[in-house]
Scaffold this motif. Structure first.
Motif, short mmCIF file in Angstrom:
data_model
loop_
_atom_site.label_atom_id
_atom_site.label_comp_id
_atom_site.label_asym_id
_atom_site.label_seq_id
_atom_site.Cartn_x
_atom_site.Cartn_y
_atom_site.Cartn_z
N UNK A 250 0.61 -0.81 -0.39
CA UNK A 250 -0.01 0.37 0.21
C UNK A 250 0.50 1.32 0.06
N UNK A 251 0.46 2.54 -0.71
CA UNK A 251 1.19 3.68 -0.22
C UNK A 251 0.12 4.38 0.81
N UNK A 252 0.69 5.34 1.67
CA UNK A 252 -0.10 5.86 2.51
C UNK A 252 -0.58 7.36 1.19
N UNK A 253 -2.86 7.69 1.74
CA UNK A 253 -3.08 8.38 1.39
C UNK A 253 -2.58 9.18 1.74
N UNK A 254 -2.29 10.15 3.44
CA UNK A 254 -2.39 10.93 4.29
C UNK A 254 -0.84 10.76 4.23
N UNK A 255 0.10 10.68 3.41
CA UNK A 255 1.30 10.64 3.24
C UNK A 255 2.30 10.07 2.14
N UNK A 256 2.01 10.60 1.13
CA UNK A 256 2.48 9.80 0.02
C UNK A 256 3.51 9.26 -0.27
N UNK A 257 4.69 8.53 -0.49
CA UNK A 257 5.68 8.00 -0.45
C UNK A 257 5.42 7.22 0.50
N UNK A 258 4.79 7.19 0.97
CA UNK A 258 5.76 6.16 2.49
C UNK A 258 4.47 4.85 2.29
N UNK A 259 5.23 4.11 1.54
CA UNK A 259 4.96 2.76 1.65
C UNK A 259 5.06 1.25 2.50
N UNK A 260 3.69 0.61 2.61
CA UNK A 260 2.92 -0.52 3.61
C UNK A 260 3.25 -1.72 3.33
N UNK A 261 3.74 -2.52 3.95
CA UNK A 261 3.80 -3.96 3.68
C UNK A 261 3.02 -4.29 4.77
N UNK A 262 1.70 -5.53 4.75
CA UNK A 262 1.22 -5.51 4.92
C UNK A 262 0.98 -7.20 4.75
N UNK A 263 1.71 -8.22 5.78
CA UNK A 263 2.15 -9.67 5.02
C UNK A 263 1.38 -10.64 6.13
N UNK A 264 1.69 -11.67 5.62
CA UNK A 264 1.06 -13.35 6.47
C UNK A 264 2.35 -13.89 6.17
N UNK A 265 3.17 -14.66 7.29
CA UNK A 265 3.95 -16.44 6.73
C UNK A 265 3.30 -16.97 7.53
N UNK A 266 3.88 -18.32 7.31
CA UNK A 266 3.21 -19.38 8.56
C UNK A 266 4.63 -19.42 9.74
N UNK A 267 5.38 -18.71 9.73
CA UNK A 267 6.17 -18.78 10.76
C UNK A 267 7.41 -17.53 10.78
#
Length: 97
Positions: free
Chosen positions: A43-60
């Motif tokens: 994702x890229x922040x809607x309130x701070x353009x140029x700030x990227x965010x990953x949301x991740x799920x891993x088995x462990x």
């Protein structure tokens, strides 16, 4: 084993956002194919353009550790060299309650 959820933030300099966006998009596509990756959303922040965010799920945590050693991770960090406006923050999440 319990799944591991992670959020990472990547703040970039405004003039470098396009190049970092492209590198992170490539990283996300390659990461989704890794063993142990259950989800990897960029994702890229809607309130701070140029700030990227990953949301991740891993088995462990071993899967996350393996991910951090992958060539596409190294390539993304190399692409971001000199382009960041702050530190990359990786947050493995712990459930509350």
């Amino acid at each position: 084993m319990t799944e591991l959820q992670v959020v990472a933030t990547i703040p970039t300099k405004p003039e470098a956002a396009d190049a970092v966006r492209e590198a992170l998009t490539t990283l996300a596509e390659a990461t989704r194919a890794e063993d142990g990756c259950l989800a990897y959303d960029l994702f890229e922040s809607g309130s701070a353009p140029g700030t990227f965010v990953t949301v991740e799920r891993w088995t462990d945590s071993a899967a996350l550790d393996a991910h951090m050693g992958m060539p596409h991770v190294a390539a993304a960090f190399a692409a971001a060299e000199g382009a960041l406006s702050g530190e990359v923050a990786i947050h493995p999440l712990q459930p509350v309650g």
